[in-house]
Design a protein around this motif. Structure first.
Motif, short mmCIF file in Angstrom:
data_model
loop_
_atom_site.label_atom_id
_atom_site.label_comp_id
_atom_site.label_asym_id
_atom_site.label_seq_id
_atom_site.Cartn_x
_atom_site.Cartn_y
_atom_site.Cartn_z
N PRO A 1 -57.83 -22.59 -9.71
CA PRO A 1 -57.12 -22.67 -10.99
C PRO A 1 -55.99 -21.68 -11.17
O PRO A 1 -55.25 -21.78 -12.16
N SER A 2 -55.82 -20.71 -10.26
CA SER A 2 -54.79 -19.71 -10.50
C SER A 2 -53.40 -20.35 -10.54
O SER A 2 -52.51 -19.88 -11.25
N GLY A 3 -53.19 -21.44 -9.78
CA GLY A 3 -51.91 -22.13 -9.83
C GLY A 3 -51.61 -22.66 -11.21
O GLY A 3 -50.57 -22.34 -11.81
N GLY A 4 -52.51 -23.48 -11.73
CA GLY A 4 -52.29 -24.07 -13.05
C GLY A 4 -52.25 -23.06 -14.17
O GLY A 4 -51.59 -23.29 -15.19
N ASN A 5 -52.92 -21.94 -13.99
CA ASN A 5 -52.87 -20.89 -15.02
C ASN A 5 -51.62 -20.03 -14.89
O ASN A 5 -51.20 -19.38 -15.85
N ALA A 6 -51.01 -20.02 -13.70
CA ALA A 6 -49.75 -19.31 -13.52
C ALA A 6 -48.56 -20.11 -14.02
O ALA A 6 -47.53 -19.54 -14.41
N ALA A 7 -48.67 -21.44 -14.02
CA ALA A 7 -47.53 -22.29 -14.36
C ALA A 7 -46.92 -21.97 -15.73
O ALA A 7 -45.69 -21.93 -15.85
N PRO A 8 -47.72 -21.74 -16.78
CA PRO A 8 -47.10 -21.40 -18.07
C PRO A 8 -46.31 -20.09 -18.03
O PRO A 8 -45.30 -19.96 -18.74
N ILE A 9 -46.73 -19.13 -17.21
CA ILE A 9 -46.00 -17.87 -17.11
C ILE A 9 -44.65 -18.11 -16.43
O ILE A 9 -43.61 -17.60 -16.87
N VAL A 10 -44.66 -18.90 -15.36
CA VAL A 10 -43.41 -19.23 -14.66
C VAL A 10 -42.48 -19.98 -15.60
O VAL A 10 -41.28 -19.67 -15.71
N ALA A 11 -43.02 -20.98 -16.31
CA ALA A 11 -42.18 -21.77 -17.22
C ALA A 11 -41.62 -20.91 -18.35
O ALA A 11 -40.45 -21.07 -18.73
N TYR A 12 -42.44 -20.01 -18.88
CA TYR A 12 -41.95 -19.12 -19.94
C TYR A 12 -40.81 -18.24 -19.44
O TYR A 12 -39.79 -18.08 -20.11
N HIS A 13 -40.97 -17.68 -18.25
CA HIS A 13 -39.91 -16.82 -17.70
C HIS A 13 -38.61 -17.60 -17.55
O HIS A 13 -37.53 -17.12 -17.94
N LEU A 14 -38.70 -18.81 -17.01
CA LEU A 14 -37.49 -19.60 -16.80
C LEU A 14 -36.88 -20.06 -18.12
O LEU A 14 -35.66 -20.25 -18.21
#
Length: 226
Positions: free
Chosen positions: A110-123
Motif C-alpha cells: 500500500p505504500s504506493g497508493g498512500n504516497a500518490a496523494p503526496i506526489v499529487a499535492y506537491h505537483l
C-alpha cells in the motif's frame, strides 16, 4: 526554496490525519484527487475504467497551465514520434517528456497508493522555479491506484485490526490478512500478470491510456519485501 499554494489542501487537512497514520480507503483517494483537479489549473482528471466493484480508476494529467491549453496537440505530436512516417517532421528537443506514474498494482503493497496523494499535492501546490520548469517540460500522467478493489480490501483489514498502540510484530493480526488478502483484484487475479493478457477492466483501461500517450517512461510503484 519551495513554498506551497495555501488554496490547495494538504492531504492531512483533507483526510483529517497524516498519511501513514491510517491506510487510505480508495474512496478517500478519489475524493482528494478530484479536489486537487478542481482547485489546480495544473491538473485535469478522468475516469478511464471501473473495477468489478465499480470503483473508479483515475488518471491525472499534470503539466503547466500553458501546456494544458495545448494538450491535445502535445499528445498527438508525442504519439507521432513512434511513427517513422511522421516523426521526421517533429522537433523532439522542444517537446515535453511524458511520464506515466502508477501505484499499488498489488493492493496490499500500500505504500504506493498512500504516497500518490503526496506526489499529487506537491505537483499541484508547489511554488518554485524548479517546479515551473518541471511542469513546462513534462506531462505527468498519474494513476493513484492500479488495483482499487484489492487496495480497499487491504485498507479495511489493516484499519479494522489496528490497535491504539502501533504493533510491528509480524504475528499481529493487523499484519496477517485472511485469504485471499489484498494483493489481487475482485476475482483474485494478480493484475501484475495481466499487462499482456488484458483480461480485466483495470488492465484494459490502463493499457489503452498507455497507447493513447506512449509515454517515454512508465513507473510502477510496488513494494519488494517488508
Amino acid at each position: 526554496g519551495t513554498s506551497y499554494n495555501p488554496d490547495i489542501p494538504t492531504p492531512e487537512a483533507f483526510f483529517g490525519f497524516q498519511i501513514g497514520q491510517w491506510h487510505l480507503r480508495h474512496d478517500l483517494t478519489v475524493a482528494y484527487m478530484k479536489e486537487l483537479a478542481a482547485r489546480s489549473d495544473r491538473i485535469s482528471i478522468q475516469t478511464y475504467a471501473r473495477s468489478y466493484e465499480q470503483r473508479e480508476l483515475l488518471l491525472l494529467t499534470i503539466t503547466s497551465p500553458e501546456n494544458h491549453q495545448n494538450i491535445e496537440t502535445i499528445q498527438q505530436q508525442h504519439t507521432q514520434l513512434s511513427d517513422p512516417n511522421q516523426s521526421t517532421t517533429l522537433t523532439p528537443n522542444t517537446m515535453p517528456v511524458v511520464v506515466y506514474m502508477g501505484y499499488s498494482i498489488h493492493g496490499n503493497e500500500p505504500s504506493g497508493g498512500n504516497a500518490a496523494p503526496i506526489v499529487a499535492y506537491h505537483l499541484a501546490a508547489a511554488q518554485s522555479a524548479a517546479i515551473d520548469s518541471l511542469l513546462q517540460n513534462a506531462v505527468i500522467l498519474l494513476d493513484p491506484v492500479f488495483n482499487p478493489d484489492g487496495f480497499n480490501r487491504f485498507a479495511h483489514w489493516a484499519n479494522t485490526h489496528k490497535g491504539k498502540h502501533v504493533n510491528a510484530d509480524p504475528a499481529h493480526r493487523e499484519h496477517n490478512e485472511v485469504w485471499p488478502g489484498g494483493r489481487t483484484n475482485h476475482y483474485w487475479f494478480d493484475l501484475n500478470r495481466d499487462w499482456l493478457l488484458l483480461q480485466h477492466p483495470e488492465s484494459q483501461g490502463r493499457v489503452a491510456q498507455f497507447h493513447a500517450w506512449k509515454p517515454n517512461i512508465l513507473t510502477d510503484h510496488h513494494e519488494m519485501g517488508t
